[in-house]
Design a protein around this motif. Structure first.
Motif, short mmCIF file in Angstrom:
data_model
loop_
_atom_site.label_atom_id
_atom_site.label_comp_id
_atom_site.label_asym_id
_atom_site.label_seq_id
_atom_site.Cartn_x
_atom_site.Cartn_y
_atom_site.Cartn_z
N ASN A 56 0.71 -1.20 -0.15
CA ASN A 56 -0.06 -0.04 -0.04
C ASN A 56 0.92 1.14 0.10
O ASN A 56 1.92 1.51 0.50
N ASN A 57 0.60 2.23 -0.59
CA ASN A 57 1.13 3.63 -0.79
C ASN A 57 1.05 4.58 0.33
O ASN A 57 1.34 5.95 0.18
N ILE A 58 0.45 4.35 1.66
CA ILE A 58 0.23 4.97 2.47
C ILE A 58 1.57 5.33 3.43
O ILE A 58 2.22 6.27 3.65
N HIS A 59 1.99 4.02 4.14
CA HIS A 59 3.22 3.96 4.58
C HIS A 59 3.96 2.76 4.21
O HIS A 59 4.40 1.90 5.03
N PRO A 60 4.73 2.73 2.82
CA PRO A 60 5.42 1.64 2.44
C PRO A 60 6.69 1.33 3.30
O PRO A 60 6.76 0.29 3.56
#
Length: 349
Positions: free
Chosen positions: A87-91
Motif C-alpha cells: 500500500n502507498n500510505i506507509h510503505p
C-alpha cells in the motif's frame, strides 16, 4: 587475574576479558539514535512546511519516521501477504517492520541491543541504576515471570485484533482512513503535546527502569515480545563449551537479561538480545561462542556484529534507493488531515 575470584583448572588457559565489543555496540546505538533524531527534526520541519500555506520551498517528508508506527506496519504486512500489493500510505513502515523481523531471525534480538533507540535509553537508565544501587536488581521469580507475561498479553491482543478480529475488508478500509494517513502526526503529537496522564506514565516507566534494569523492554514491550519469539527459531545460538568452562559465573553476572548462561549448553531464551556481554566477560577463550546453522558454523562476535549492521542498514539504503519507500500521499491531503489532528478531533476508526 585482577582479583577475579574464580575456580581454576590447571589444564585450562585462562585469560582476562579482552577485545570487548561493547564500545562498538555503544557507537552503533548512538548512530541509530542520531539517525532517529535527524528524522525527527526533518519530520518536524515537514509539519512546519505543511502549516505554512505560503511556503516557497518544499520540504520532503522523511519516510524513516514510519519506523515508529509498528502497529500500522503490521496491518500493512497482513494486507501485503493477502493481496501482494504494497500500500502507498506507509510503505517504508512495512519494509522496516519486515527488516526488524528478519534481523531478529538471523541475529537473535540484536535489533533491541544494537539498534533500537528505546533499548539504548533503557540501557543508559540501567547503567545509572547499577551505579546507584551497586548491584542489579531483579524481582523474585514469583513476580518476575508474571510481569514478563505482560508484554506477551499485549502482543496477543494486537495479533488477535490484526490477524483474526479484522477482516480483509476491514484491513483495506483501515489503511485508507484519515487515522492511518495521520498516524505519524499523532505519534509526533504524543511527544510534543503530551497529556498529563501520558507524562506520568513515562515518568513512572523511567523510575521503574532505574530500579529494575530494562523494565520496559523486559515486561511491557510487545515489539520485543515478538522478536523474542523469533529467538526460538533463529539459526544463531550462543553456545557454552562445558569442558573448558570454569564455572566462574562471569557470563551470568554480565548478562543484562539475567540469563544464567553458566548453567546452559546454549542460550535458548526469548530474553537474549545478542549484546555479547557474556562472551566479552568470559575469561576462557572459545568457551562461549556464536554458532550458526545447527552449530555447524562458528562466527566471532565482531563479524557477527558487522553482518547485523550491514544487513539492517544496508536494507534501509536498498529500500531508499530502490523502493518501496516514499509514500504517495499528497501535501494537500496532509494539509487536510493535519488540522484535525491539531484540534484533537482525530478519532480511531
Amino acid at each position: 587475574m585482577n582479583n577475579l575470584n574464580i575456580h581454576t583448572n590447571p589444564e585450562t588457559q585462562i585469560e582476562p576479558p579482552k577485545n570487548s565489543i561493547q564500545k562498538y555496540r555503544f557507537f552503533s546505538q548512538l548512530f541509530s539514535v542520531a539517525i532517529n533524531i535527524w528524522i525527527g527534526i526533518e519530520f518536524y520541519l515537514f509539519v512546519l512546511y505543511l502549516q505554512d500555506k505560503n511556503a516557497l520551498e518544499k520540504v520532503v517528508r522523511p519516510p524513516g519516521v514510519e519506523a515508529w508506527l509498528p502497529i500500522g506496519s503490521f496491518v500493512s504486512l497482513r494486507n501485503y501477504l493477502e493481496t501482494g500489493v504494497v500500500n502507498n500510505i506507509h510503505p517504508a513502515g512495512m519494509m522496516i517492520f519486515i527488516t526488524v523481523l528478519l534481523t531478529a531471525f538471523f541475529f537473535k534480538k540484536g535489533f533491541c541491543s544494537w539498534i533500537c533507540p528505546v533499548g539504548f535509553i533503557e540501557e543508559m537508565l540501567g547503567d545509572l541504576s547499577d551505579k546507584l544501587f551497586k548491584r542489579r536488581i531483579k524481582p523474585p521469580k514469583w513476580l518476575d515471570y508474571p510481569l514478563r507475561s505482560l508484554k506477551y498479553i499485549i502482543l496477543i491482543f494486537f495479533m488477535y485484533t490484526i490477524l483474526i478480529a479484522m477482516s480483509s475488508l476491514a484491513i483495506e478500509n483501515f489503511i485508507v482512513t484519515d487515522y492511518n494517513i495521520a498516524s505519524d502526526f499523532l505519534m509526533m503529537q504524543f511527544f510534543t503535546n503530551i497529556s498529563p496522564f501520558a507524562l506520568k506514565v513515562v515518568i513512572g516507566l523511567v523510575l521503574f527502569s532505574l530500579v529494575i534494569r530494562g523494565f520496559w523492554c523486559r515486561y511491557l514491550c510487545p515489539y520485543g515480545a515478538l522478536l523474542g519469539l523469533l529467538n526460538f527459531i533463529s539459526p544463531t545460538r550462543i553456545v557454552r563449551n562445558e569442558k573448558s568452562c570454569i564455572d566462574c559465573s562471569s557470563c551470568t553476572a554480565a548478562c543484562p537479561s539475567f540469563i544464567k548462561v553458566e548453567k546452559v549448553k546454549e542460550v535458548y531464551s526469548d530474553e537474549c538480545t545478542g549484546c555479547m556481554a557474556c562472551i566479552d566477560n568470559c575469561p576462557v577463550e572459545k568457551t562461549l561462542e556464536i554458532k550458526i546453522v545447527k552449530k555447524s558454523l562458528t562466527l566471532n562476535k565482531a563479524k557477527w556484529a558487522a553482518l547485523l549492521m550491514l544487513f539492517f542498514w544496508g536494507s534501509m539504503l536498498g529500500y531508499k534507493y530502490f523502493g518501496p519507500w516514499q509514500n504517495q500521499v499528497s501535501d494537500s491531503e496532509y494539509r487536510r488531515v493535519l488540522p484535525i489532528v491539531e484540534k484533537g478531533q482525530m478519532s480511531h476508526p
